[in-house]
Design a protein around this motif. Structure first.
Motif, PDB file in Angstrom:
ATOM      1  N   SER A 152       0.838  -1.201   0.000  1.00 21.90           N
ATOM      2  CA  SER A 152       0.000   0.000   0.000  1.00 21.90           C
ATOM      3  C   SER A 152       0.870   1.247   0.000  1.00 21.90           C
ATOM      4  O   SER A 152       1.874   1.314   0.706  1.00 21.90           O
ATOM      5  CB  SER A 152      -0.918   0.017   1.230  1.00 21.90           C
ATOM      6  OG  SER A 152      -1.714   1.195   1.228  1.00 21.90           O
ATOM      7  N   GLU A 201      -7.580   3.105   3.451  1.00 19.72           N
ATOM      8  CA  GLU A 201      -8.208   1.799   3.229  1.00 19.72           C
ATOM      9  C   GLU A 201      -7.169   0.756   2.836  1.00 19.72           C
ATOM     10  O   GLU A 201      -7.247  -0.399   3.261  1.00 19.72           O
ATOM     11  CB  GLU A 201      -9.285   1.905   2.145  1.00 19.72           C
ATOM     12  CG  GLU A 201     -10.518   2.673   2.570  1.00 19.72           C
ATOM     13  CD  GLU A 201     -11.579   2.683   1.478  1.00 19.72           C
ATOM     14  OE1 GLU A 201     -11.383   2.013   0.437  1.00 19.72           O
ATOM     15  OE2 GLU A 201     -12.610   3.363   1.675  1.00 19.72           O
ATOM     16  N   GLY A 202      -6.185   1.168   2.051  1.00 16.54           N
ATOM     17  CA  GLY A 202      -5.126   0.247   1.660  1.00 16.54           C
ATOM     18  C   GLY A 202      -4.292  -0.199   2.847  1.00 16.54           C
ATOM     19  O   GLY A 202      -3.929  -1.382   2.961  1.00 16.54           O
ATOM     20  N   THR A 203      -4.026   0.739   3.755  1.00 21.82           N
ATOM     21  CA  THR A 203      -3.253   0.392   4.951  1.00 21.82           C
ATOM     22  C   THR A 203      -4.020  -0.593   5.818  1.00 21.82           C
ATOM     23  O   THR A 203      -3.442  -1.525   6.393  1.00 21.82           O
ATOM     24  CB  THR A 203      -2.907   1.661   5.759  1.00 21.82           C
ATOM     25  OG1 THR A 203      -2.318   2.627   4.898  1.00 21.82           O
ATOM     26  CG2 THR A 203      -1.941   1.340   6.889  1.00 21.82           C
ATOM     27  N   VAL A 204      -5.334  -0.414   5.912  1.00 22.19           N
ATOM     28  CA  VAL A 204      -6.166  -1.359   6.659  1.00 22.19           C
ATOM     29  C   VAL A 204      -6.110  -2.743   6.007  1.00 22.19           C
ATOM     30  O   VAL A 204      -6.017  -3.770   6.695  1.00 22.19           O
ATOM     31  CB  VAL A 204      -7.625  -0.851   6.754  1.00 22.19           C
ATOM     32  CG1 VAL A 204      -8.544  -1.941   7.312  1.00 22.19           C
ATOM     33  CG2 VAL A 204      -7.697   0.394   7.629  1.00 22.19           C
ATOM     34  N   GLN A 205      -6.141  -2.782   4.677  1.00 22.74           N
ATOM     35  CA  GLN A 205      -6.033  -4.065   3.969  1.00 22.74           C
ATOM     36  C   GLN A 205      -4.722  -4.769   4.285  1.00 22.74           C
ATOM     37  O   GLN A 205      -4.682  -5.986   4.479  1.00 22.74           O
ATOM     38  CB  GLN A 205      -6.150  -3.849   2.451  1.00 22.74           C
ATOM     39  CG  GLN A 205      -7.551  -3.530   1.953  1.00 22.74           C
ATOM     40  CD  GLN A 205      -7.551  -3.321   0.445  1.00 22.74           C
ATOM     41  OE1 GLN A 205      -7.631  -2.205  -0.054  1.00 22.74           O
ATOM     42  NE2 GLN A 205      -7.449  -4.417  -0.297  1.00 22.74           N
ATOM     43  N   GLU A 253      -6.078   3.775  12.575  1.00 24.04           N
ATOM     44  CA  GLU A 253      -7.200   2.952  12.128  1.00 24.04           C
ATOM     45  C   GLU A 253      -6.741   1.551  11.741  1.00 24.04           C
ATOM     46  O   GLU A 253      -7.369   0.549  12.125  1.00 24.04           O
ATOM     47  CB  GLU A 253      -7.905   3.619  10.936  1.00 24.04           C
ATOM     48  CG  GLU A 253      -9.160   2.878  10.496  1.00 24.04           C
ATOM     49  CD  GLU A 253      -9.863   3.556   9.337  1.00 24.04           C
ATOM     50  OE1 GLU A 253     -10.967   3.100   8.981  1.00 24.04           O
ATOM     51  OE2 GLU A 253      -9.324   4.529   8.778  1.00 24.04           O
ATOM     52  N   ALA A 254      -5.632   1.452  11.008  1.00 25.15           N
ATOM     53  CA  ALA A 254      -5.140   0.147  10.581  1.00 25.15           C
ATOM     54  C   ALA A 254      -4.704  -0.697  11.774  1.00 25.15           C
ATOM     55  O   ALA A 254      -4.937  -1.916  11.808  1.00 25.15           O
ATOM     56  CB  ALA A 254      -3.972   0.322   9.606  1.00 25.15           C
ATOM     57  N   GLU A 285      -7.863  -1.951  13.523  1.00 25.60           N
ATOM     58  CA  GLU A 285      -8.521  -2.994  12.733  1.00 25.60           C
ATOM     59  C   GLU A 285      -7.719  -4.294  12.757  1.00 25.60           C
ATOM     60  O   GLU A 285      -8.295  -5.383  12.697  1.00 25.60           O
ATOM     61  CB  GLU A 285      -8.729  -2.515  11.294  1.00 25.60           C
ATOM     62  CG  GLU A 285      -9.759  -1.396  11.162  1.00 25.60           C
ATOM     63  CD  GLU A 285     -11.142  -1.790  11.678  1.00 25.60           C
ATOM     64  OE1 GLU A 285     -11.509  -2.991  11.569  1.00 25.60           O
ATOM     65  OE2 GLU A 285     -11.850  -0.914  12.201  1.00 25.60           O
ATOM     66  N   HIS A 343     -13.326   6.597  14.818  1.00 27.77           N
ATOM     67  CA  HIS A 343     -13.818   7.778  14.090  1.00 27.77           C
ATOM     68  C   HIS A 343     -13.934   8.965  15.036  1.00 27.77           C
ATOM     69  O   HIS A 343     -13.567  10.098  14.691  1.00 27.77           O
ATOM     70  CB  HIS A 343     -15.173   7.474  13.448  1.00 27.77           C
ATOM     71  CG  HIS A 343     -15.802   8.660  12.782  1.00 27.77           C
ATOM     72  ND1 HIS A 343     -15.343   9.180  11.584  1.00 27.77           N
ATOM     73  CD2 HIS A 343     -16.844   9.459  13.170  1.00 27.77           C
ATOM     74  CE1 HIS A 343     -16.068  10.230  11.250  1.00 27.77           C
ATOM     75  NE2 HIS A 343     -16.988  10.421  12.198  1.00 27.77           N
TER      76      HIS A 343
END
Length: 397
Positions: free
Chosen positions: A55, A84-88, A109-110, A113, A366
């Motif tokens: 990412s 979102e990529g970092t979370v993936q 966030e990552a 998660e 959030h």
């Protein structure tokens, strides 16, 4: 074979993690990487390690990297981007262990998660636990997974705590070098320059963490991190100035015994400890006891270094106060580095933002990120007001 995700693979901790992986190819495999903005190094790492997923921060850079990898015959490596990529990267089903090493709240966030996904997380990011430690540790307990500190001080505490049960711990001692102004009179603080503040006596670090070390805010963040990681109140976490930085931390037990952790000042050792926990494996990272000449200790001067006091106050209040502390510090340090404000204004701006921020209860990541944005906006407004009053390097009473 432990399959690893690295959040912040192009930073110093990320590169040190890859060095550890390279030394133990039969134990570790790189599965996913989050590389931020360094597209060239991300490409080199992808070619070397052939992860499933990479990412980058920006979409355009991610598309360019994907094209470059195809040309190199590595079309099977998927490239994603943004938060979102970092979370993936952090939650990929093939990942067992996540190294969280993205500086600031960008990796929050990552990291959260990853914990939610049941991954074991090695934390090298102070900000995650400073701003959202209550949420992250609660989720880790729910998942039954350990949070393993990579930060050298907390890694040392974790090691010392293996010498007794948690209920036997009386106090945690975090050592601090004291920074470049340990012996500087408070009366001279108003004239401290950026160059002087960046001249740390022991460590070579990034600019923000170097200034945080000069104000002792970095140690304040570590107090909050220790409270969250080890579930102890702030009054049971003590900071002690130890200029030699030989002892990384100590744990005092109820019977008066104190265990201290000493090792080489090489981040590969705490990384290796976290990656192999609960086992220990052989390494060549040796500390020479014969080089041990003297150990000096003294209490920190809270009047001279008010940032440490503010951190203790934030730790006791919890909730949004720790978010305000971190956000205001980052803004104030940036303003000092840009010579908009003087050194002594840093804690004053932080205190003003903290005073204007209700403690509150954190409900979600959030919610944390929203409060972080609000605190930064307030801090920037206070910086503007103070910088208009005159030269930032003026003497301030």
């Amino acid at each position: 074979m432990k399959r690893i995700a690295i959040l912040g693979s192009t930073g110093s901790i990320g590169r040190s993690t890859l060095s550890v992986v390279e030394s133990y190819p039969d134990r570790f495999q790189v599965s996913t990487l989050a590389a931020g903005n360094n597209a060239q190094l991300a490409f080199e790492q992808a070619v070397r390690w052939k992860p499933r997923l990479v990412s980058l921060a920006e979409e355009g850079a991610a598309q360019a990297l994907q094209s470059k990898l195809r040309q190199a015959g590595l079309a099977e490596i998927e490239v994603v981007h943004g938060a979102e990529g970092t979370v993936q990267v952090a939650t990929h089903p093939e990942v067992d262990f996540v190294v969280s090493a993205i500086v600031g709240v960008s990796g929050l966030e990552a990291t959260y998660e990853a914990v939610r996904a049941g991954k074991t997380v090695g934390l090298a990011n102070k900000e995650c636990l400073v701003v959202a430690g209550e949420l992250i540790t609660a989720e880790a307990r729910k998942q039954g997974k350990p949070l393993l500190p990579i930060d050298s001080e907390h890694n040392a505490v974790h090691q010392c705590m293996r010498g007794g049960r948690m209920e036997e711990v009386e106090r945690i001692w975090l050592t601090a070098s004291g920074g470049p102004f340990l012996n500087t009179p408070k009366s001279e603080f108003a004239s401290i320059t950026v160059q002087q503040a960046l001249n740390h006596p022991t460590w070579k670090m990034g600019k923000r963490i170097t200034i945080d070390s000069a104000t002792l805010m970095n140690k304040g963040f570590e107090v909050i991190e220790a409270c969250r990681l080890f579930n102890v109140p702030p009054e049971r976490v003590q900071v002690i100035v130890h200029p030699q930085s030989t002892i990384h931390s100590m744990v005092e037990f109820l019977d008066g015994s104190i265990l201290a952790q000493l090792s080489v000042t090489d981040m590969r050792l705490p990384i290796l400890y976290a990656l192999t926990y609960p086992d220990r494996i052989a390494s060549d990272l040796r500390f020479s006891i014969m080089d041990l000449r003297r150990l000096d200790f003294c209490p920190p001067d809270m009047a001279k270094f008010p940032c440490l006091r503010l951190a203790y106050e934030a730790a006791a209040a919890g909730g949004a106060k720790t978010i305000a502390l971190n956000a205001a510090d980052e803004v104030a340090v940036t303003a000092f580095l840009d010579e908009e404000i003087g050194f002594v204004e840093i804690p004053r701006i932080i205190e003003a933002v903290m005073a204007a921020t209700p403690a509150g209860h954190l409900e979600s990541i959030h919610n944390v990120l929203t409060l972080d944005t609000e605190a930064r906006l307030l801090a920037r407004e206070i910086v503007k007001q103070r910088s208009r009053k005159g030269s930032p390097m003026r003497a301030i009473s």
